[in-house]
Every structure is written in structure tokens, then in C-alpha cells.
Design a protein around this motif. Structure first.
Motif, PDB file in Angstrom:
ATOM      1  N   GLU A 311     -14.349   8.044  17.496  1.00  0.00           N
ATOM      2  CA  GLU A 311     -15.323   9.064  17.874  1.00  0.00           C
ATOM      3  C   GLU A 311     -15.574  10.067  16.762  1.00  0.00           C
ATOM      4  O   GLU A 311     -16.645  10.687  16.712  1.00  0.00           O
ATOM      5  N   THR A 312     -14.605  10.260  15.857  1.00  0.00           N
ATOM      6  CA  THR A 312     -14.752  11.242  14.774  1.00  0.00           C
ATOM      7  C   THR A 312     -14.804  10.561  13.414  1.00  0.00           C
ATOM      8  O   THR A 312     -14.439  11.148  12.412  1.00  0.00           O
ATOM      9  N   LYS A 313     -15.299   9.317  13.368  1.00  0.00           N
ATOM     10  CA  LYS A 313     -15.173   8.496  12.163  1.00  0.00           C
ATOM     11  C   LYS A 313     -15.940   9.022  10.958  1.00  0.00           C
ATOM     12  O   LYS A 313     -15.654   8.622   9.827  1.00  0.00           O
ATOM     13  N   THR A 314     -16.910   9.908  11.153  1.00  0.00           N
ATOM     14  CA  THR A 314     -17.651  10.402  10.000  1.00  0.00           C
ATOM     15  C   THR A 314     -16.808  11.327   9.124  1.00  0.00           C
ATOM     16  O   THR A 314     -17.109  11.513   7.951  1.00  0.00           O
ATOM     17  N   SER A 315     -15.762  11.921   9.703  1.00  0.00           N
ATOM     18  CA  SER A 315     -15.016  12.924   8.939  1.00  0.00           C
ATOM     19  C   SER A 315     -13.511  12.700   8.901  1.00  0.00           C
ATOM     20  O   SER A 315     -12.799  13.442   8.239  1.00  0.00           O
ATOM     21  N   LEU A 316     -13.023  11.692   9.581  1.00  0.00           N
ATOM     22  CA  LEU A 316     -11.587  11.608   9.812  1.00  0.00           C
ATOM     23  C   LEU A 316     -11.017  10.295   9.301  1.00  0.00           C
ATOM     24  O   LEU A 316     -11.239   9.245   9.888  1.00  0.00           O
ATOM     25  N   LYS A 317     -10.280  10.357   8.178  1.00  0.00           N
ATOM     26  CA  LYS A 317      -9.621   9.174   7.646  1.00  0.00           C
ATOM     27  C   LYS A 317      -8.247   9.562   7.116  1.00  0.00           C
ATOM     28  O   LYS A 317      -8.084  10.637   6.529  1.00  0.00           O
ATOM     29  N   PRO A 318      -7.245   8.694   7.316  1.00  0.00           N
ATOM     30  CA  PRO A 318      -5.922   8.982   6.758  1.00  0.00           C
ATOM     31  C   PRO A 318      -5.963   9.097   5.242  1.00  0.00           C
ATOM     32  O   PRO A 318      -6.795   8.480   4.570  1.00  0.00           O
ATOM     33  N   ILE A 319      -5.053   9.893   4.717  1.00  0.00           N
ATOM     34  CA  ILE A 319      -4.997  10.149   3.279  1.00  0.00           C
ATOM     35  C   ILE A 319      -3.997   9.200   2.626  1.00  0.00           C
ATOM     36  O   ILE A 319      -2.815   9.182   2.985  1.00  0.00           O
ATOM     37  N   ILE A 320      -4.466   8.403   1.683  1.00  0.00           N
ATOM     38  CA  ILE A 320      -3.612   7.473   0.945  1.00  0.00           C
ATOM     39  C   ILE A 320      -3.201   8.128  -0.366  1.00  0.00           C
ATOM     40  O   ILE A 320      -4.057   8.495  -1.189  1.00  0.00           O
ATOM     41  N   GLY A 321      -1.906   8.296  -0.567  1.00  0.00           N
ATOM     42  CA  GLY A 321      -1.430   8.938  -1.777  1.00  0.00           C
ATOM     43  C   GLY A 321      -1.260   7.978  -2.935  1.00  0.00           C
ATOM     44  O   GLY A 321      -1.665   8.269  -4.071  1.00  0.00           O
ATOM     45  N   LYS A 322      -0.666   6.807  -2.671  1.00  0.00           N
ATOM     46  CA  LYS A 322      -0.429   5.830  -3.739  1.00  0.00           C
ATOM     47  C   LYS A 322      -0.306   4.448  -3.121  1.00  0.00           C
ATOM     48  O   LYS A 322       0.253   4.297  -2.030  1.00  0.00           O
ATOM     49  N   THR A 323      -0.842   3.439  -3.810  1.00  0.00           N
ATOM     50  CA  THR A 323      -0.781   2.066  -3.317  1.00  0.00           C
ATOM     51  C   THR A 323       0.001   1.181  -4.284  1.00  0.00           C
ATOM     52  O   THR A 323       0.017   1.416  -5.491  1.00  0.00           O
ATOM     53  N   PHE A 324       0.639   0.168  -3.731  1.00  0.00           N
ATOM     54  CA  PHE A 324       1.397  -0.825  -4.481  1.00  0.00           C
ATOM     55  C   PHE A 324       1.011  -2.209  -3.968  1.00  0.00           C
ATOM     56  O   PHE A 324       0.566  -2.356  -2.826  1.00  0.00           O
ATOM     57  N   THR A 325       1.200  -3.222  -4.807  1.00  0.00           N
ATOM     58  CA  THR A 325       1.011  -4.592  -4.355  1.00  0.00           C
ATOM     59  C   THR A 325       2.251  -5.047  -3.589  1.00  0.00           C
ATOM     60  O   THR A 325       3.309  -4.409  -3.653  1.00  0.00           O
ATOM     61  N   PHE A 326       2.132  -6.162  -2.898  1.00  0.00           N
ATOM     62  CA  PHE A 326       3.255  -6.687  -2.110  1.00  0.00           C
ATOM     63  C   PHE A 326       4.464  -6.961  -2.997  1.00  0.00           C
ATOM     64  O   PHE A 326       5.598  -6.634  -2.639  1.00  0.00           O
ATOM     65  N   THR A 327       4.246  -7.544  -4.163  1.00  0.00           N
ATOM     66  CA  THR A 327       5.376  -7.839  -5.059  1.00  0.00           C
ATOM     67  C   THR A 327       6.015  -6.558  -5.592  1.00  0.00           C
ATOM     68  O   THR A 327       7.172  -6.579  -6.026  1.00  0.00           O
ATOM     69  N   GLU A 328       5.291  -5.463  -5.558  1.00  0.00           N
ATOM     70  CA  GLU A 328       5.828  -4.177  -6.023  1.00  0.00           C
ATOM     71  C   GLU A 328       6.490  -3.378  -4.894  1.00  0.00           C
ATOM     72  O   GLU A 328       6.778  -2.192  -5.063  1.00  0.00           O
ATOM     73  N   SER A 329       6.761  -4.017  -3.771  1.00  0.00           N
ATOM     74  CA  SER A 329       7.310  -3.309  -2.615  1.00  0.00           C
ATOM     75  C   SER A 329       8.569  -2.499  -2.927  1.00  0.00           C
ATOM     76  O   SER A 329       8.699  -1.351  -2.468  1.00  0.00           O
ATOM     77  N   PRO A 330       9.552  -3.037  -3.694  1.00  0.00           N
ATOM     78  CA  PRO A 330      10.727  -2.203  -4.006  1.00  0.00           C
ATOM     79  C   PRO A 330      10.350  -0.911  -4.725  1.00  0.00           C
ATOM     80  O   PRO A 330      10.931   0.149  -4.453  1.00  0.00           O
ATOM     81  N   ALA A 331       9.357  -0.975  -5.622  1.00  0.00           N
ATOM     82  CA  ALA A 331       8.915   0.233  -6.327  1.00  0.00           C
ATOM     83  C   ALA A 331       8.258   1.215  -5.362  1.00  0.00           C
ATOM     84  O   ALA A 331       8.366   2.440  -5.528  1.00  0.00           O
ATOM     85  N   ALA A 332       7.561   0.696  -4.342  1.00  0.00           N
ATOM     86  CA  ALA A 332       6.944   1.566  -3.340  1.00  0.00           C
ATOM     87  C   ALA A 332       8.007   2.351  -2.577  1.00  0.00           C
ATOM     88  O   ALA A 332       7.850   3.552  -2.321  1.00  0.00           O
ATOM     89  N   PHE A 333       9.107   1.684  -2.224  1.00  0.00           N
ATOM     90  CA  PHE A 333      10.210   2.359  -1.531  1.00  0.00           C
ATOM     91  C   PHE A 333      10.821   3.437  -2.431  1.00  0.00           C
ATOM     92  O   PHE A 333      11.105   4.543  -1.977  1.00  0.00           O
ATOM     93  N   ASP A 334      11.017   3.105  -3.705  1.00  0.00           N
ATOM     94  CA  ASP A 334      11.583   4.080  -4.644  1.00  0.00           C
ATOM     95  C   ASP A 334      10.660   5.281  -4.803  1.00  0.00           C
ATOM     96  O   ASP A 334      11.118   6.421  -4.898  1.00  0.00           O
TER      97      ASP A 334
END
Length: 350
Positions: A311-334
Motif C-alpha cells: 500500500e505504501t510502495k511509492t515511498s517505502l523500501k528496505p535499506i540495503i547497506g552492503k551486498t555479497f555473492t553467495f560464495t562470499e557468504s563467510p565475508a558477509a558474516f564477518d
């Protein structure tokens, strides 16, 4: 869509406090009548995921289990009796697979990434009853933030009841729950106040809404930040505090609270020491306040949040701080454990 006989995942390494995750190959299970197979496109991490690796999580976890609770995926196959979803639907599972509407006191919880295997895997099978359709306007990465962080924020803000009255809410820090709660506040007409130790973060946060709509406090330069909360609210205090720190800040949270306000105790970033609780509870009593323990929410809560996001899709989206690939998952946890990221740490699976 065709799917393989096996797929890749990550599991917690063996041994107590192993502090890392390791790759694993999983066999594709057979589908029971009510099962749904989803291809996972994105996974977002929460502090509990790294807390488990570093001995800072207070609840039991499955030995060498697959971590993480938050994902967004696409339905690729159905059991013979499935009726609620279709191939191609965008869905996410709920956090506690046994918490549909009310918790059955006879059943133990089944929390993804904790007591049962989580979602850091390319495919996963769920009973159709634990899946929720995610808003179509969100990217996979954004939709992956809903299950734990989003639903916790929604439940902590006492939605949708808070939307129906003039409410002020205080978010401590700029973690995933706090920022999701901030966005809900903006969409629901709730006055938000948020804290951080970084002026840069606070400037970026203030820019998310109209000028003056978001009140910010630097708790490092304002160590008595509860006084600043009272100043910003004209001495009244806030109706809701999202307490993500715990015992080390509970006294200040209580002093920030308005009469008949509520503290939603969510997290344990400051550890599980109960220092300050005795005095805080006395103050809470005098304010006729409520201390409410929050463990995410139900399927009903998650579905209501998704409806609100639509209902509020024009203004409301979660904030993504940093992305990693699947193979980089351990680095994402760190990265998450090291802190400093504003917004969610997300793993893209494609």
C-alpha cells in the motif's frame, strides 16, 4: 523451471564457537503433498546469525545447521495438494515455522537458522502454510529483509494499532530492525526518533524523509540521550522504544518513555547483563508503562506487513547497506559482525 538433484548451501562449522561457516552440498528432497520448493534469490543477515557463531546467542541452535532466517525466493515446484501458491510466485518463509497466528504452548518453536535449518542455501522446501507472498515492487534483496527484521519492527511498533493514533517511537541504533521500523513510521504517520554514534549516518537517515520529519540523536555526543528525547518531545517522552541493546541502556529507555508507553525489548547488542533493570522497572511502574519481550512475530504479522508495504510502495523500501555473492557468504558474516554498515547485509544467490 527445472531444478537439480543437489544444490549448494553453507552450514555452521563444527565445534563450539567455530566463528565461521563452511560450504555444503545438499541432496534435493522429495516433495510431500503440501510441500513447496523455492529457489532462493537473496538472503539477508541478522545479528543473531553472527551471534550464534561467536557464542553470543542465548538460545539453543542446531549443531552444524544451515544459518539465516530471512530470504526471498521463487516457487519452482509444488506438492500434489498445494493450493495457496503457484509456480512463479515470489514468497518468503516465516521466522518461526510453528507461529502461524498464536504460539501453541505444547509445541517447541522451530526458528529458521536456529533450531531448524535456515535459508543460506540455493533451494529450500517449506510447507505452503509457512510461506507469505512478498510485495511485487520489491527487489529480491529488499524482499529478503522482511522475515525477521521487518516483522520484528512491525510487531514492536504495535502495528497496525499505532497507525490509528498519534504515536512517537524511538529506535536505538541503525541496525536492520531500527531502519525497517523507521520506514514503517514514515509510511504510517508515526513520529520517529533514531540514534547513532555517527553524524554521517544521521545525516543520511534524516534525508530519508521530508525535512524535519525524522528526529536524530548522536548518543556519543549526547551520552544523556534520554534528556534529548524528552526535549524533542516537549517533555512528554515517546510512546514506544525499540530496545535493541538491553541491560546497558534500559534505564535511559525507561526515562525516555511517555506515561503509559511501551518498551519493546528486541535485542541483546549490549549483552544479557541485567544491570539497570531494577531501577528501570521501578520507573516503568511509576509511568504505568509496559515492558514487552519481542521474538519477531507470527505469519499474520508478516502478511500484514507485506500488505502495508504494498500500500505504501511509492515511498517505502528496505535499506540495503552492503551486498555479497553467495560464495562470499563467510565475508558477509564477518562484515556484519564487525559492524559499521548502515542498513542490511544481503547475500545475492544468483
Amino acid at each position: 523451471m527445472a531444478y537439480p538433484a543437489s544444490y549448494n548451501a553453507f552450514r555452521r562449522a563444527p565445534g563450539e564457537n567455530a566463528e565461521t561457516i563452511v560450504p555444503s552440498v545438499e541432496n534435493m528432497p522429495s516433495l510431500r503433498p503440501n510441500d513447496v520448493l523455492i529457489k532462493i534469490h537473496a538472503v539477508s543477515l541478522n545479528y543473531r546469525d553472527v551471534g550464534m557463531l561467536h557464542g553470543k546467542y542465548p538460545l539453543p541452535v542446531k549443531d552444524q545447521g544451515i544459518p539465516a532466517s530471512d530470504c526471498a525466493g521463487e516457487v519452482v515446484a509444488l506438492g500434489s495438494a498445494v493450493q495457496g501458491v503457484s509456480v512463479g510466485d515470489h514468497v518468503s518463509p516465516i521466522f518461526d515455522l510453528k507461529y502461524i497466528k498464536d504460539i501453541d504452548p505444547q509445541n517447541e518453536s522451530a526458528q529458521l537458522g536456529g533450531t531448524v535449518d535456515g535459508v543460506l542455501q540455493q533451494y529450500a522446501v517449506f510447507d505452503e502454510n509457512v510461506l507469505v507472498h512478498v510485495p511485487q515492487h520489491l527487489s529480491w534483496e529488499e524482499a529478503a529483509c522482511i522475515t525477521c527484521a521487518g516483522t520484528t519492527a512491525w510487531n514492536s511498533l504495535d502495528m497496525p494499532k499505532s497507525q490509528a493514533r498519534q504515536t512517537t517511537a524511538l529506535m536505538l541504533g541503525t541496525g536492520g530492525v531500527s531502519l525497517f521500523a523507521l520506514l514503517i513510521c514514515l509510511g504510517a504517520g508515526i513520529q520517529p526518533i533514531i540514534t547513532s554514534s555517527s553524524d554521517e549516518k544521521l545525516r543520511n537517515i534524516a534525508a530519508l524523509g521530508p525535512e524535519g520529519a525524522i528526529k536524530v540523536i548522536n548518543y556519543r555526543t549526547n551520552p544523556d540521550w534520554e534528556k534529548e528525547v524528552l526535549r524533542l518531545t516537549g517533555g512528554k517522552g515517546v510512546d514506544i522504544v525499540l530496545e535493541t541493546v538491553g541491560g546497558t541502556s534500559i534505564k535511559q529507555s525507561t526515562e525516555s518513555l511517555a506515561t503509559r508507553g511501551m518498551i519493546a525489548w528486541i535485542g541483546f547488542l549490549g549483552g544479557l547483563a541485567l544491570d539497570g533493570f531494577a531501577e528501570a522497572l521501578g520507573q516503568l511502574f511509576l509511568k504505568v508503562g509496559t515492558l514487552r519481550s519481542i521474538q519477531v512475530g507470527s505469519k499474520v504479522d508478516q502478511a500484514n506487513l507485506c500488505r502495508f508495504l504494498e500500500e505504501t510502495k511509492t515511498s517505502l523500501k528496505p535499506i540495503i547497506g552492503k551486498t555479497f555473492t553467495f560464495t562470499e557468504s563467510p565475508a558477509a558474516f564477518d562484515c556484519l559482525y564487525a559492524g559499521g554498515v548502515m542498513g542490511k547485509v544481503v547475500i545475492t544467490m544468483d
